[in-house]
Design a protein around this motif. Structure first.
Motif, short mmCIF file in Angstrom:
data_model
loop_
_atom_site.label_atom_id
_atom_site.label_comp_id
_atom_site.label_asym_id
_atom_site.label_seq_id
_atom_site.Cartn_x
_atom_site.Cartn_y
_atom_site.Cartn_z
N VAL A 181 0.39 -1.29 0.07
CA VAL A 181 -0.35 0.03 0.11
C VAL A 181 0.62 1.55 0.37
O VAL A 181 0.38 2.02 -0.24
N LEU A 182 2.07 1.50 0.93
CA LEU A 182 3.32 2.18 0.71
C LEU A 182 3.66 2.46 -0.72
O LEU A 182 4.56 3.11 -0.97
N ASP A 183 4.77 1.32 -0.83
CA ASP A 183 4.79 1.82 -2.20
C ASP A 183 4.16 2.11 -3.66
O ASP A 183 3.78 3.24 -4.25
N ASP A 184 3.13 1.99 -3.42
CA ASP A 184 1.38 2.09 -4.62
C ASP A 184 1.39 3.52 -3.95
O ASP A 184 1.21 4.92 -5.36
N LEU B 165 -0.02 0.91 10.32
CA LEU B 165 0.68 0.52 10.25
C LEU B 165 0.33 -1.30 10.62
O LEU B 165 0.41 -2.15 10.27
N HIS B 166 -0.08 -1.47 11.97
CA HIS B 166 -0.55 -2.35 13.48
C HIS B 166 -1.96 -2.50 13.25
O HIS B 166 -2.06 -3.15 14.21
N GLY B 167 -2.30 -1.60 13.41
CA GLY B 167 -4.25 -1.68 13.55
C GLY B 167 -4.13 -1.77 15.21
O GLY B 167 -4.84 -2.08 15.67
N ARG B 168 -2.61 -1.03 15.68
CA ARG B 168 -3.49 -0.85 17.44
C ARG B 168 -2.16 0.45 17.68
O ARG B 168 -1.44 1.12 17.52
N ASP B 169 -2.87 0.76 19.06
CA ASP B 169 -2.07 1.68 19.88
C ASP B 169 -0.33 2.04 20.17
O ASP B 169 0.01 0.93 20.52
N MET B 170 -0.11 2.76 19.22
CA MET B 170 1.46 2.86 20.19
C MET B 170 2.21 3.94 20.58
O MET B 170 1.29 4.89 20.54
N LEU C 295 3.95 9.51 3.13
CA LEU C 295 3.39 7.90 2.46
C LEU C 295 1.78 7.23 3.18
O LEU C 295 1.50 7.57 2.43
N ILE C 296 2.11 7.60 4.38
CA ILE C 296 0.96 6.26 5.10
C ILE C 296 0.04 7.57 5.39
O ILE C 296 -1.75 7.71 4.51
N MET C 297 0.18 8.55 5.01
CA MET C 297 -1.14 10.27 5.30
C MET C 297 -1.40 10.21 4.09
O MET C 297 -2.93 10.26 3.33
N ALA C 298 0.05 10.11 2.94
CA ALA C 298 -1.19 9.87 0.97
C ALA C 298 -2.04 8.64 0.77
O ALA C 298 -2.93 8.56 -0.20
#
Length: 305
Positions: free
Chosen positions: A99-102, A254-259, A281-284
């Motif tokens: 998803v990030l490379d896309d 990235l992992h579906g949980r709080d960090m 890229l996560i935001m994009a």
């Protein structure tokens, strides 16, 4: 009005103007940044030679026209390619996450800017410490409107140029108060303004040394230094550790949980050297962060006491 100088810049790679320098805008009412009805981006800056206004027009994916007005026009034109990501080469960059490379493929013009004007990024970053973003943007807008100078050139709306270092130092106590800035943040801005020359030198230092130079000053921590590095220094690895929302956002995306911050840094470790790029890229990619069910940072009215 005819520009004082014009640059038609052919970038060495695709460059999306709005995506790249949009991070320089401090809210929709920022007096130093405007979007023209024709899609042009307008920005003011205070160079060593004086004030300048630049108008930036995307002509093609790799072609940008920059027009400049004011005594600082030559310096602003010279700095424009770096501001637009000339040094930010992503050749061969991959995350290994589909998803990030896309997102990277779909946003080839997303670059990390380098304005090389450190104080112009440092002051608003200090204003954003420990307060909600809207409050910080309101403080920035009031202070620049009140103490900045008129922007040169045919600006699309009234625009201002940031105060000089001596201008920031001269702002009286009651004006910080009226702008909603508490004494600690006001004192930090005036402290760093006293050493503005040394702080501006950070633009020419390696990123680690630049961070050390900034965090040497009381009131400047890792979060503030990273916010500056992302805008003034062109650092694709600068992570805003200590941000109220970032660790939770990255953790859920990235992992579906709080960090917490330490866990976020561990999760980003595979991309050392490019961690800020990965966050962008996560935001994009439009990945969702933590569900909005927890407490939010409260508005603190510093003008009331």
């Amino acid at each position: 009005m005819t520009p004082d100088l014009v640059l038609d810049w052919r970038a060495p790679h695709e460059t999306h103007v709005a995506q790249t320098i949009g991070v320089l805008r401090r809210g929709p009412g920022d007096p130093t940044f405007a979007l023209g009805a024709d899609g042009a981006v307008w920005r003011t800056t205070l160079t060593p030679a004086g004030a300048a206004t630049v108008r930036i027009v995307q002509r093609a994916p790799d072609l940008v026209r920059v027009e400049a007005w004011g005594p600082g026009a030559e310096a602003a034109i010279a700095a424009a390619p770096s501001m637009l990501g000339e040094r930010d080469d992503t050749t061969g960059f991959r995350t290994g996450v589909e998803v990030l490379d896309d997102a990277h493929r779909r946003n080839p013009g997303l670059r990390v800017p380098r304005t090389a004007r450190v104080m112009e990024s440092l002051v608003p970053a200090i204003l954003e410490q420990k307060v909600i973003t809207l409050q910080a943007h309101a403080s920035w807008r009031r202070l620049v409107l009140r103490f900045g100078s008129a922007a040169p050139g045919p600006v699309p709306r009234p625009m201002r140029v940031v105060p000089s270092a001596s201008g920031w130092r001269a702002i009286p106590v009651w004006e910080w108060h009226r702008a909603g800035v508490d004494p600690k943040r006001a004192a930090t801005i005036q402290r760093v303004a006293a050493y503005a020359d040394r702080i501006e030198e950070a633009a020419d230092l390696p990123h680690a040394e630049a961070s050390a130079r900034l965090t040497y000053f009381a009131g400047i921590g890792a979060w503030t230094a990273a916010e500056v590095a992302q805008r003034a220094l062109g650092d694709p690895d600068a992570v805003s550790v200590g941000d109220y929302h970032l660790a939770g956002y990255v953790g859920h995306a990235l992992h579906g949980r709080d960090m917490n911050d330490a866990e976020m840094l561990e999760a980003l470790a595979p991309w050392a050297g490019q961690r800020y790029r990965v966050i962008r890229l996560i935001m994009a990619a439009g990945l969702r962060g933590r569900p909005r069910r927890g407490a939010r940072m409260a508005f603190v009215d510093h003008t009331a006491h």
